[in-house]
Write an enzyme that holds these catalytic residues in place. Sequence first.
Site, PDB file in Angstrom:
ATOM      1  N   GLY A  90       0.841  -1.196   0.000  1.00 17.11           N
ATOM      2  CA  GLY A  90       0.000   0.000   0.000  1.00 17.11           C
ATOM      3  C   GLY A  90       0.868   1.235   0.000  1.00 17.11           C
ATOM      4  N   GLN A 137       3.014   9.932   0.985  1.00 17.12           N
ATOM      5  CA  GLN A 137       4.331   9.282   1.004  1.00 17.12           C
ATOM      6  C   GLN A 137       5.158   9.586  -0.233  1.00 17.12           C
ATOM      7  OE1 GLN A 137       2.416   5.345   2.183  1.00 17.12           O
ATOM      8  NE2 GLN A 137       4.412   5.202   3.178  1.00 17.12           N
ATOM      9  N   CYS A 186       5.954   0.218   7.418  1.00 19.65           N
ATOM     10  CA  CYS A 186       5.569   1.369   6.597  1.00 19.65           C
ATOM     11  C   CYS A 186       6.745   1.721   5.697  1.00 19.65           C
ATOM     12  CB  CYS A 186       5.231   2.552   7.503  1.00 19.65           C
ATOM     13  SG  CYS A 186       4.780   4.045   6.609  1.00 19.65           S
ATOM     14  N   LEU A 187       6.462   1.977   4.425  1.00 21.97           N
ATOM     15  CA  LEU A 187       7.545   2.292   3.484  1.00 21.97           C
ATOM     16  C   LEU A 187       8.268   3.586   3.853  1.00 21.97           C
ATOM     17  CD1 LEU A 187       5.958   1.263   0.041  1.00 21.97           C
ATOM     18  CD2 LEU A 187       7.600  -0.015   1.424  1.00 21.97           C
ATOM     19  N   HIS A 235      -4.357   1.967   7.774  1.00 16.47           N
ATOM     20  CA  HIS A 235      -2.981   2.497   7.786  1.00 16.47           C
ATOM     21  C   HIS A 235      -2.815   3.584   6.718  1.00 16.47           C
ATOM     22  CE1 HIS A 235       1.545   1.885   8.126  1.00 16.47           C
ATOM     23  NE2 HIS A 235       1.440   2.560   6.997  1.00 16.47           N
ATOM     24  N   GLU A 236      -3.283   3.282   5.501  1.00 13.11           N
ATOM     25  CA  GLU A 236      -3.119   4.246   4.393  1.00 13.11           C
ATOM     26  C   GLU A 236      -4.027   5.453   4.589  1.00 13.11           C
ATOM     27  OE1 GLU A 236      -0.576   3.819   2.721  1.00 13.11           O
ATOM     28  OE2 GLU A 236      -0.259   1.695   3.115  1.00 13.11           O
ATOM     29  N   HIS A 242      -2.535   7.951   6.801  1.00 15.05           N
ATOM     30  CA  HIS A 242      -1.508   8.782   6.146  1.00 15.05           C
ATOM     31  C   HIS A 242      -2.126  10.071   5.594  1.00 15.05           C
ATOM     32  CE1 HIS A 242       2.338   6.747   6.183  1.00 15.05           C
ATOM     33  NE2 HIS A 242       1.835   5.616   5.735  1.00 15.05           N
TER      34      HIS A 242
HETATM   35 ZN    ZN Z   1       2.726   3.780   5.870  1.00 15.64          ZN
END
Ligand code: ZN
Length: 209
Positions: free
Chosen positions: A60, A65, A108-109, A150-151, A154
Amino acid sequence: MFARPEAVFSQILTVNVMEIVVYPHPALRWKSKPVQEINADVRRVVAEMLELMYAHKGIGLAANQVALPWRLFVLNLTGDPAEKDEEVVFINPEILKRKGTVEAEEGCLSFPGLYGNVRRSANIVVEAFDLQGNAFEVSGDDLAARAVQHENDHLDGVLFIDRMTETIRRPLDPVIADFETQYRRGQEQGKIPADEVVLRQLGEREPKA
Ligand code: ZN
């Protein structure tokens, strides 16, 4: 989310090259604005985000991000670029219903190598627009529910470290502090733009009505 530790990330933000930003990049604390029109720009951004997500072994990725203050995120729970049918684009999403709670590990990226348990709603119903501009509603549990929450967080500038309990978070604090030290060092060395520059860019990049 769910980055593999061996993934390598660039923290440099340039205007034309889309890259995943790493904590504490200011975009990660920005409350994104609704997308006004689903046009060629949005489709190009989504295609690039999916590519980046796969390149970094994610499942995701939210627009914050990639330093775009737009309310959209992409998911492919398989993480497999060959599984195009599993790609879901959520534009201007709203979580309508939540049920139950469940705790599980997340990554998380924007925090490469950092993992920790987070408590989330077990079941959710989410409404969003797709790339064709059609509204859709989906329900999800397990990984789907977790990834959406989670997304979606963000987009509000909320990070998974904010959702951890004290007990989970405390041992991770030194790692989080290290992200901050490295980022500030990059800024001092001129490899990462100053926060004020990034904040101005974020304001300029908000969707136009
Ligand atoms: Zn994340």
